[in-house]
Design a protein around this motif. Structure first.
Motif, PDB file in Angstrom:
ATOM      1  N   LEU A 113       1.633   8.041 -21.373  1.00  0.00           N
ATOM      2  CA  LEU A 113       2.184   8.579 -22.612  1.00  0.00           C
ATOM      3  C   LEU A 113       1.204   9.491 -23.339  1.00  0.00           C
ATOM      4  O   LEU A 113       1.610  10.477 -23.954  1.00  0.00           O
ATOM      5  N   LEU A 114      -0.078   9.206 -23.268  1.00  0.00           N
ATOM      6  CA  LEU A 114      -1.065  10.011 -23.991  1.00  0.00           C
ATOM      7  C   LEU A 114      -1.209  11.399 -23.402  1.00  0.00           C
ATOM      8  O   LEU A 114      -1.331  12.386 -24.140  1.00  0.00           O
ATOM      9  N   THR A 115      -1.204  11.526 -22.082  1.00  0.00           N
ATOM     10  CA  THR A 115      -1.529  12.795 -21.432  1.00  0.00           C
ATOM     11  C   THR A 115      -0.324  13.544 -20.884  1.00  0.00           C
ATOM     12  O   THR A 115      -0.453  14.697 -20.470  1.00  0.00           O
ATOM     13  N   SER A 116       0.845  12.919 -20.847  1.00  0.00           N
ATOM     14  CA  SER A 116       2.034  13.577 -20.292  1.00  0.00           C
ATOM     15  C   SER A 116       2.615  14.573 -21.284  1.00  0.00           C
ATOM     16  O   SER A 116       2.278  14.574 -22.471  1.00  0.00           O
ATOM     17  N   THR A 117       3.520  15.396 -20.813  1.00  0.00           N
ATOM     18  CA  THR A 117       4.156  16.389 -21.673  1.00  0.00           C
ATOM     19  C   THR A 117       5.562  16.678 -21.157  1.00  0.00           C
ATOM     20  O   THR A 117       5.978  16.168 -20.109  1.00  0.00           O
ATOM     21  N   GLY A 118       6.300  17.496 -21.892  1.00  0.00           N
ATOM     22  CA  GLY A 118       7.628  17.915 -21.452  1.00  0.00           C
ATOM     23  C   GLY A 118       8.596  16.756 -21.262  1.00  0.00           C
ATOM     24  O   GLY A 118       8.575  15.762 -21.985  1.00  0.00           O
ATOM     25  N   SER A 119       9.440  16.881 -20.239  1.00  0.00           N
ATOM     26  CA  SER A 119      10.474  15.874 -19.996  1.00  0.00           C
ATOM     27  C   SER A 119       9.877  14.517 -19.627  1.00  0.00           C
ATOM     28  O   SER A 119      10.443  13.474 -19.948  1.00  0.00           O
ATOM     29  N   LEU A 120       8.715  14.532 -18.938  1.00  0.00           N
ATOM     30  CA  LEU A 120       8.072  13.268 -18.587  1.00  0.00           C
ATOM     31  C   LEU A 120       7.657  12.517 -19.847  1.00  0.00           C
ATOM     32  O   LEU A 120       7.894  11.308 -19.971  1.00  0.00           O
ATOM     33  N   TRP A 121       7.067  13.231 -20.800  1.00  0.00           N
ATOM     34  CA  TRP A 121       6.661  12.584 -22.038  1.00  0.00           C
ATOM     35  C   TRP A 121       7.876  12.046 -22.795  1.00  0.00           C
ATOM     36  O   TRP A 121       7.862  10.907 -23.278  1.00  0.00           O
ATOM     37  N   HIS A 122       8.924  12.845 -22.891  1.00  0.00           N
ATOM     38  CA  HIS A 122      10.125  12.411 -23.608  1.00  0.00           C
ATOM     39  C   HIS A 122      10.714  11.144 -22.987  1.00  0.00           C
ATOM     40  O   HIS A 122      11.100  10.211 -23.705  1.00  0.00           O
ATOM     41  N   SER A 123      10.786  11.093 -21.657  1.00  0.00           N
ATOM     42  CA  SER A 123      11.377   9.931 -20.993  1.00  0.00           C
ATOM     43  C   SER A 123      10.493   8.690 -21.173  1.00  0.00           C
ATOM     44  O   SER A 123      11.005   7.583 -21.405  1.00  0.00           O
ATOM     45  N   ARG A 124       9.170   8.871 -21.088  1.00  0.00           N
ATOM     46  CA  ARG A 124       8.264   7.734 -21.263  1.00  0.00           C
ATOM     47  C   ARG A 124       8.296   7.232 -22.715  1.00  0.00           C
ATOM     48  O   ARG A 124       8.274   6.030 -22.972  1.00  0.00           O
ATOM     49  N   ARG A 125       8.328   8.149 -23.653  1.00  0.00           N
ATOM     50  CA  ARG A 125       8.368   7.754 -25.063  1.00  0.00           C
ATOM     51  C   ARG A 125       9.646   6.942 -25.343  1.00  0.00           C
ATOM     52  O   ARG A 125       9.601   5.911 -26.034  1.00  0.00           O
ATOM     53  N   LYS A 126      10.766   7.396 -24.811  1.00  0.00           N
ATOM     54  CA  LYS A 126      12.029   6.687 -25.003  1.00  0.00           C
ATOM     55  C   LYS A 126      11.987   5.307 -24.361  1.00  0.00           C
ATOM     56  O   LYS A 126      12.490   4.322 -24.923  1.00  0.00           O
ATOM     57  N   LEU A 127      11.358   5.224 -23.199  1.00  0.00           N
ATOM     58  CA  LEU A 127      11.256   3.949 -22.487  1.00  0.00           C
ATOM     59  C   LEU A 127      10.364   2.964 -23.233  1.00  0.00           C
ATOM     60  O   LEU A 127      10.682   1.769 -23.326  1.00  0.00           O
ATOM     61  N   LEU A 128       9.244   3.442 -23.769  1.00  0.00           N
ATOM     62  CA  LEU A 128       8.227   2.546 -24.322  1.00  0.00           C
ATOM     63  C   LEU A 128       8.459   2.165 -25.785  1.00  0.00           C
ATOM     64  O   LEU A 128       7.931   1.144 -26.241  1.00  0.00           O
ATOM     65  N   THR A 129       9.222   2.955 -26.516  1.00  0.00           N
ATOM     66  CA  THR A 129       9.428   2.664 -27.938  1.00  0.00           C
ATOM     67  C   THR A 129       9.918   1.236 -28.198  1.00  0.00           C
ATOM     68  O   THR A 129       9.399   0.551 -29.090  1.00  0.00           O
ATOM     69  N   PRO A 130      10.911   0.710 -27.432  1.00  0.00           N
ATOM     70  CA  PRO A 130      11.360  -0.670 -27.687  1.00  0.00           C
ATOM     71  C   PRO A 130      10.268  -1.716 -27.465  1.00  0.00           C
ATOM     72  O   PRO A 130      10.365  -2.825 -27.993  1.00  0.00           O
ATOM     73  N   ALA A 131       9.234  -1.371 -26.695  1.00  0.00           N
ATOM     74  CA  ALA A 131       8.160  -2.337 -26.434  1.00  0.00           C
ATOM     75  C   ALA A 131       7.366  -2.659 -27.689  1.00  0.00           C
ATOM     76  O   ALA A 131       6.636  -3.650 -27.728  1.00  0.00           O
ATOM     77  N   PHE A 132       7.526  -1.826 -28.727  1.00  0.00           N
ATOM     78  CA  PHE A 132       6.777  -2.051 -29.962  1.00  0.00           C
ATOM     79  C   PHE A 132       7.691  -2.473 -31.108  1.00  0.00           C
ATOM     80  O   PHE A 132       7.346  -2.350 -32.281  1.00  0.00           O
ATOM     81  N   HIS A 133       8.872  -2.986 -30.740  1.00  0.00           N
ATOM     82  CA  HIS A 133       9.789  -3.535 -31.737  1.00  0.00           C
ATOM     83  C   HIS A 133       9.152  -4.773 -32.378  1.00  0.00           C
ATOM     84  O   HIS A 133       8.371  -5.481 -31.742  1.00  0.00           O
TER      85      HIS A 133
END
Length: 488
Positions: A113-133
């Motif tokens: 998540l720190l070093t990715s960009t573009g569509s990869l970053w967007h998909s990882r951010r969407k995937l990981l956000t619930p992990a910090f609920h």
């Protein structure tokens, strides 16, 4: 030397010289230090080791203002430290790619998540956000409290003596992040000779060392250097450890692919996703995110806990006020889990954490790569070849925004401050803000509450005597010397 090779070097030199002149002309409207040919301002930054970074950037800001262009070799860096400029960068949906400097982390963290960009970053951010609920964070409270109690026991052995508390807090944070991220106990607080722990510390030093030396930026040259060869050995230690933990967790899953562990870790959430969505995440992708969480989640929180304790040790009246709040909410305490409801009541402690992050932001600088021209105002347009660095360190110490900026005044955060919303951004801001800030604040509150419940802390260095290192994390060069006394 063959004529074709000579021609290649000549044409390359002409190309970079022409590019350099073109960029100089485009950036002529922004003030900055002159530097020397070819090397730019490199030697001002590394002249005194990592100590030189803070000194040089502070000098540049004092002399040239909150917009400064400096040169690292032939590459221009725009350093910004005022709310208006910071907002234009951090709030942008266009300029979200991290600067080249973050590529130095890729051998360790991959494209997490720190070093990715573009569509990869967007998909990882969407995937990981619930992990910090908040419901997930609730599961981590027990681990944080258990490790906080171990820390108190370790500090008990230091009571009455003068010692450096920084590495002790850092090992506690590493224990917390290893158990919450991977579900693995490494006992860093009690087993200080762990090869994994040593590798985590050392590789961060090497990354910073390489970043400030343009002649080591080339991957081939770096791999041939003694430091580059050392990094390869460290990467093997780090990746082997994470890979072994991933395989161990996978073996401990039931026939439905669900975790059988009583305390789910961040890793289990990724493995659950992998099981439900075959082909969505490889084991390498999972390792990237776990390593990223490890990297971002231990050093930053450890730094803020340390700096908060240091400042409270410098301001005994504020420390007493915090302890009065802790006692009223938690009682005298004898260890154990702190309910999340009680943590929420520690309002003044939270103000102290925020004020500490203002004076000593855990991450002093971040970098962005421009996706196009950046318009700062009608007269200032920054070309896309420029690397933009946001200096939280200097923005947070702006006396026009924070009067008496070097004074520790937690009350600043008890009030609705009339300031630019991007003047204080310790967790960054905009689309690439820190995904783990609630995790960090929860951990910091727990650890600080545990320590302050038990001890009175006295700092043995004045702020003006503490030499700062602007590495990946803002650290004290010679540690933080303190003395603890029992409150009983």
């Amino acid at each position: 030397m063959p004529p074709l090779l000579i021609a290649f070097f000549v044409l390359t030199a002409i190309f970079y010289t022409a590019r350099h002149i073109k960029l100089r002309l485009k950036l002529a409207g922004i003030n900055g230090p002159k530097g020397i040919p070819i090397f730019g301002n490199v030697f001002e930054l590394i002249g005194e080791g990592n100590v030189g970074v803070v000194k040089a950037l502070t000098k540049f800001r004092d002399e040239h203002g909150s917009r400064v262009v400096m040169w690292l070799g032939l590459n221009p860096y725009l350093i910004i430290s005022n709310g208006n400029d910071i907002e234009k960068v951090l709030s942008s949906q266009q300029h979200i790619e991290k600067s080249w400097d973050y590529d130095l982390l890729v051998p360790w963290l991959g494209r997490g998540l720190l070093t990715s960009t573009g569509s990869l970053w967007h998909s990882r951010r969407k995937l990981l956000t619930p992990a910090f609920h908040f419901a997930i964070l609730e599961d981590f409270l027990t681990i944080m409290c258990e490790q906080g109690d171990i820390l108190v026991n370790v500090l008990e052995t230091k009571k009455g003596s003068e010692f450096d508390i920084f590495p002790i807090i850092t090992r506690a944070a590493l224990d917390i992040i290893c158990e919450t991220a991977m579900g693995e106990k490494i006992n860093a607080q009690r087993k200080t000779d762990s090869q994994y722990v040593k590798a985590v510390y050392r590789i961060s030093d090497l990354i910073q060392y390489r970043q400030l030396r343009p002649w080591l930026h080339n991957d081939t040259i770096w791999s041939w250097s003694p430091s580059g060869r050392e990094e390869i050995r460290l990467l093997k230690t780090l990746h082997n450890f994470t890979d072994s933990v991933i395989q161990k967790r996978k073996r401990m899953r039931d026939e439905n692919g669900k975790s059988t562990w009583k305390k789910p870790a961040f890793l289990d959430l990724l493995l659950d996703h992998q099981a439900k969505n075959p082909g969505s995440l490889s084991d390498i992708c999972i390792r990237e995110e776990v390593d990223t969480f490890m990297f971002e989640g231990h050093d930053t929180t450890a730094a803020n806990i340390n700096w908060t304790l240091y400042l409270l040790g410098c301001y005994p009246k504020i420390q007493a006020k915090v302890q009065e709040e802790i006692d009223s909410v938690l009682g005298s305490g004898s260890g154990g889990k702190i309910p999340s409801g009680d943590l929420a009541k520690l309002k003044y402690l939270e103000c102290c954490i925020k004020e500490s992050l203002r004076i000593y932001p855990s991450v002093p600088l971040i970098g962005r790569k421009l996706a196009g021209e950046l318009k700062l105002d009608e007269d200032t347009i920054v070309p896309p070849e420029t690397r933009v660095m946001v200096s939280f360190f200097h923005a947070h110490r702006d006396g026009d925004v924070f009067p008496d900026p070097l004074k520790f005044k937690p009350e600043r955060f008890e009030e609705n401050q009339d300031k630019h919303p991007y003047a204080y951004t310790p967790f960054s801001a905009g689309p690439r803000n820190c995904i783990g800030q609630k995790f960090a604040l929860t951990e910091e509150k727990i650890v600080l509450a545990k320590v302050l419940q038990k001890f009175k802390i006295t700092s043995l260095q004045k702020p003006e005597d503490v030499v700062l290192l602007a590495e990946l994390i803002l650290r004290p060069k010679d540690g933080i010397r303190v003395r603890l006394e029992s409150r009983e």
